[in-house]
Write a protein that holds these residues in place. Structure first.
Motif, PDB file in Angstrom:
ATOM      1  N   ASP A 200       6.509   5.722 -13.230  1.00 52.03           N
ATOM      2  CA  ASP A 200       5.771   6.479 -14.182  1.00 52.03           C
ATOM      3  C   ASP A 200       5.353   7.691 -14.101  1.00 52.03           C
ATOM      4  N   ARG A 201       5.952   8.460 -13.094  1.00 53.46           N
ATOM      5  CA  ARG A 201       5.624  10.036 -12.491  1.00 53.46           C
ATOM      6  C   ARG A 201       6.690  10.700 -12.685  1.00 53.46           C
ATOM      7  N   ASP A 202       6.405  12.018 -12.778  1.00 52.37           N
ATOM      8  CA  ASP A 202       7.634  13.056 -12.856  1.00 52.37           C
ATOM      9  C   ASP A 202       8.181  13.359 -11.252  1.00 52.37           C
ATOM     10  N   GLY A 203       7.380  13.218 -10.365  1.00 49.93           N
ATOM     11  CA  GLY A 203       7.744  13.357  -8.852  1.00 49.93           C
ATOM     12  C   GLY A 203       7.137  12.464  -8.047  1.00 49.93           C
ATOM     13  N   VAL A 204       7.269  12.672  -6.721  1.00 51.35           N
ATOM     14  CA  VAL A 204       7.214  11.446  -5.969  1.00 51.35           C
ATOM     15  C   VAL A 204       5.716  12.008  -4.990  1.00 51.35           C
ATOM     16  N   GLY A 205       5.389  13.432  -5.112  1.00 51.92           N
ATOM     17  CA  GLY A 205       4.193  13.989  -4.335  1.00 51.92           C
ATOM     18  C   GLY A 205       4.720  14.077  -2.799  1.00 51.92           C
ATOM     19  N   PRO A 206       3.842  14.175  -2.041  1.00 54.14           N
ATOM     20  CA  PRO A 206       4.080  14.273  -0.546  1.00 54.14           C
ATOM     21  C   PRO A 206       4.470  12.828   0.111  1.00 54.14           C
ATOM     22  N   ILE A 207       5.803  12.295  -0.275  1.00 58.54           N
ATOM     23  CA  ILE A 207       5.907  10.848  -0.252  1.00 58.54           C
ATOM     24  C   ILE A 207       6.083  10.610   1.358  1.00 58.54           C
ATOM     25  N   ARG A 208       6.576  11.458   2.160  1.00 61.16           N
ATOM     26  CA  ARG A 208       6.740  11.275   3.505  1.00 61.16           C
ATOM     27  C   ARG A 208       5.472  10.898   4.233  1.00 61.16           C
ATOM     28  N   GLU A 209       4.564  11.963   3.932  1.00 61.19           N
ATOM     29  CA  GLU A 209       3.127  11.842   4.400  1.00 61.19           C
ATOM     30  C   GLU A 209       2.256  10.491   3.962  1.00 61.19           C
ATOM     31  N   ARG A 210       2.855  10.198   3.019  1.00 63.09           N
ATOM     32  CA  ARG A 210       1.956   8.946   2.429  1.00 63.09           C
ATOM     33  C   ARG A 210       2.898   7.576   2.744  1.00 63.09           C
ATOM     34  N   VAL A 211       3.994   7.773   2.993  1.00 69.16           N
ATOM     35  CA  VAL A 211       4.633   6.640   3.678  1.00 69.16           C
ATOM     36  C   VAL A 211       4.211   6.435   5.233  1.00 69.16           C
ATOM     37  N   LEU A 212       4.283   7.582   5.849  1.00 67.90           N
ATOM     38  CA  LEU A 212       3.679   7.408   7.203  1.00 67.90           C
ATOM     39  C   LEU A 212       2.177   6.996   7.354  1.00 67.90           C
ATOM     40  N   GLY A 213       1.364   7.275   6.252  1.00 64.79           N
ATOM     41  CA  GLY A 213       0.022   7.026   6.178  1.00 64.79           C
ATOM     42  C   GLY A 213      -0.056   5.549   6.125  1.00 64.79           C
ATOM     43  N   LEU A 214       0.917   4.856   5.130  1.00 62.07           N
ATOM     44  CA  LEU A 214       0.915   3.547   4.793  1.00 62.07           C
ATOM     45  C   LEU A 214       1.213   2.814   6.224  1.00 62.07           C
ATOM     46  N   LEU A 215       2.169   3.477   6.926  1.00 55.10           N
ATOM     47  CA  LEU A 215       2.711   2.607   8.087  1.00 55.10           C
ATOM     48  C   LEU A 215       1.681   2.578   9.089  1.00 55.10           C
ATOM     49  N   ALA A 216       0.928   3.749   9.153  1.00 54.61           N
ATOM     50  CA  ALA A 216      -0.092   3.651   9.926  1.00 54.61           C
ATOM     51  C   ALA A 216      -1.222   2.770   9.607  1.00 54.61           C
ATOM     52  N   ASP A 217      -1.718   2.657   8.413  1.00 58.44           N
ATOM     53  CA  ASP A 217      -2.870   1.680   8.030  1.00 58.44           C
ATOM     54  C   ASP A 217      -2.188   0.180   8.219  1.00 58.44           C
ATOM     55  N   TYR A 218      -1.023  -0.023   7.817  1.00 61.93           N
ATOM     56  CA  TYR A 218      -0.617  -1.253   8.286  1.00 61.93           C
ATOM     57  C   TYR A 218      -0.705  -1.764   9.718  1.00 61.93           C
ATOM     58  N   LEU A 219      -0.122  -0.891  10.643  1.00 67.51           N
ATOM     59  CA  LEU A 219      -0.076  -1.205  12.001  1.00 67.51           C
ATOM     60  C   LEU A 219      -1.751  -1.325  12.590  1.00 67.51           C
ATOM     61  N   ALA A 220      -2.314  -0.410  12.115  1.00 72.00           N
ATOM     62  CA  ALA A 220      -3.872  -0.426  12.686  1.00 72.00           C
ATOM     63  C   ALA A 220      -4.603  -1.621  12.137  1.00 72.00           C
ATOM     64  N   ALA A 221      -4.438  -2.098  10.877  1.00 73.01           N
ATOM     65  CA  ALA A 221      -4.924  -3.038  10.608  1.00 73.01           C
ATOM     66  C   ALA A 221      -4.372  -4.652  11.031  1.00 73.01           C
ATOM     67  N   GLY A 222      -3.475  -4.383  12.016  1.00 75.45           N
ATOM     68  CA  GLY A 222      -2.843  -5.726  12.561  1.00 75.45           C
ATOM     69  C   GLY A 222      -1.759  -6.353  12.096  1.00 75.45           C
ATOM     70  N   ILE A 223      -0.921  -5.430  11.533  1.00 69.38           N
ATOM     71  CA  ILE A 223       0.417  -5.984  11.211  1.00 69.38           C
ATOM     72  C   ILE A 223       1.334  -5.663  12.477  1.00 69.38           C
ATOM     73  N   ASP A 224       2.075  -6.700  12.856  1.00 66.83           N
ATOM     74  CA  ASP A 224       2.816  -6.575  14.118  1.00 66.83           C
ATOM     75  C   ASP A 224       4.266  -6.343  13.935  1.00 66.83           C
ATOM     76  N   PRO A 225       4.826  -5.543  14.047  1.00 61.50           N
ATOM     77  CA  PRO A 225       6.210  -5.214  13.938  1.00 61.50           C
ATOM     78  C   PRO A 225       7.063  -6.167  14.506  1.00 61.50           C
ATOM     79  N   GLU A 226       6.733  -6.756  15.268  1.00 59.84           N
ATOM     80  CA  GLU A 226       7.477  -7.788  16.155  1.00 59.84           C
ATOM     81  C   GLU A 226       7.558  -8.886  15.377  1.00 59.84           C
ATOM     82  N   ARG A 227       6.555  -9.068  14.556  1.00 58.19           N
ATOM     83  CA  ARG A 227       6.485 -10.472  13.665  1.00 58.19           C
ATOM     84  C   ARG A 227       6.542 -10.315  12.425  1.00 58.19           C
ATOM     85  N   SER A 228       6.538  -9.101  11.915  1.00 58.81           N
ATOM     86  CA  SER A 228       6.626  -8.737  10.259  1.00 58.81           C
ATOM     87  C   SER A 228       7.541  -7.639  10.211  1.00 58.81           C
ATOM     88  N   THR A 229       8.406  -7.563   9.048  1.00 60.10           N
ATOM     89  CA  THR A 229       9.212  -6.603   8.591  1.00 60.10           C
ATOM     90  C   THR A 229       8.853  -5.645   7.642  1.00 60.10           C
TER      91      THR A 229
END
Length: 370
Positions: free
Chosen positions: A88-117
């Protein structure tokens, strides 16, 4: 085990009937008990659109629940829904920055990449290819009736709907079914999406057939209803990034205090927990409760006639104390984007293996392997 919230009676033209909600709640309770017995029976699919920074609503509403499922031994798959940004958007915005931010949030919150995909669906071609046969299994009227599609169409103010937005529920079904997930944590408003996904799986079985072993290609997923209560924004309305009424996980303690100082309360100095008649005050008490683990009524009694000022300080201290370890870890992760990308790369590789295998099974069932 924390009980699932009692159902809210649907209003207006909602497709989620009271009977459906009650059934989903009862099924969620059964699943919670089954997870305690044998978590290996379940694979969870959940995720977020990288449209901005995650906030307290995301954290208490979904992130903590994902970490709990992971820690209970459930195979947890988390989708970075980057393609859904452009529905529903014309563009993705700063997508790389936002994806990296999501990853940082996930891991900082306790998501373990050894147990979650963790993976991005734009990087999994076979997942998206499944949309083609899936689209043959739904009608245009079914898509138009989907509550999310209806709500988005009304919000456009007359702007023409994109084909991707119209088929958004089918894309969600592909996200769930490609990895054979059988459990999807959702709120009550998302139940129609799960039902459509189950219908697509069943219709594929009836129309195209089964795999080489005679088993259905796709599992029918169940909804796991969220146990987290709804959280309002600091202005007393729905918490939303677009409204600027959120407390982001990436904020500093001082930024959090500044925002909460402006939070809406009421004129009564005596603080009580009464969600019906005092929603703003009760929302702040609820935030303090979720952050501290203390019951909101107990917090209210301790504040007494201290008024909004003491309430806001109590909430601020509770949230900042609770998020301090997460924020410290997040700051470290942000300094190492190469590591964040390596986590995503590993997840994408695993997702591609699964998607390629599932797509082959689907093509075999359809008689399209030449």
């Amino acid at each position: 085990m924390t009980p699932v919230q009692e159902p809210v009676i649907p209003e207006g033209d909602s497709q989620v009937s009271t009977a459906s909600v009650r059934k989903a709640i009862e099924r969620s309770r059964e699943i919670e008990e089954q997870i305690d017995i044998d978590p290996s029976r379940f694979r969870v699919l959940t995720g977020d659109r990288p449209t901005g920074k995650l906030h307290l609503g995301h954290y208490f509403g979904t992130l903590k629940g994902r970490v709990e499922l992971q820690n209970r031994g459930v195979d947890t798959w988390i989708l970075v829904a980057d393609y859904q940004v452009i529905t529903d958007r014309d563009g993705v915005g700063p997508i790389r920055e936002r994806v990296l931010g999501l990853l940082a949030d996930y891991l900082a919150a306790g998501i373990d990449p050894e147990r979650s995909t963790i993976f991005a669906h734009s990087a999994v071609p076979a997942l998206n290819q499944l949309m083609i046969p899936f689209l043959s299994l739904v009608t245009e009227s079914e898509l138009h009736r989907n509550p999310t599609v209806k709500a988005e169409l009304q919000a456009t103010g007359g702007r023409a709907m994109t084909g991707l937005l119209l088929t958004y529920p089918v894309h969600q079904a592909a996200d769930i079914l490609f990895c054979k997930a059988n459990l999807v944590p959702v709120g009550q408003d998302q139940l129609p999406h799960i039902e459509l996904t189950r219908q697509i799986a069943s219709r594929f079985d009836r129309r195209y057939g089964r795999d080489a072993e005679g088993k259905p290609v796709f599992r029918r997923p169940d909804a796991l209803l969220s146990k987290a209560p709804a959280i309002l924004g600091t202005d007393g309305t729905k918490m939303s990034k677009s409204r600027g009424n959120t407390i982001e996980l990436a904020m500093t303690a001082d930024e959090t205090a500044k925002i909460l100082k402006k939070a809406k309360t009421d004129s009564d100095r005596v603080i009580t927990f009464d969600p019906v008649t005092r929603p703003e005050v009760s929302n702040l008490l609820l935030l303090a409760s979720m952050a501290s683990g203390e019951e909101p009524e107990v917090i209210a009694e301790r504040i007494g006639d201290g008024g909004g000022g003491v309430l806001k300080k109590t909430v601020t201290d509770a949230i900042n104390d609770h998020l301090a370890p997460l924020r410290a870890r997040r700051t470290e992760l942000e300094k190492d984007p190469a590591y964040l990308l390596s986590v995503l790369e590993a997840g994408v590789a695993k997702a591609n293996e699964e998607a390629d295998r599932t797509l082959l099974q689907a093509r075999e069932a359809m008689g399209m392997v030449y």
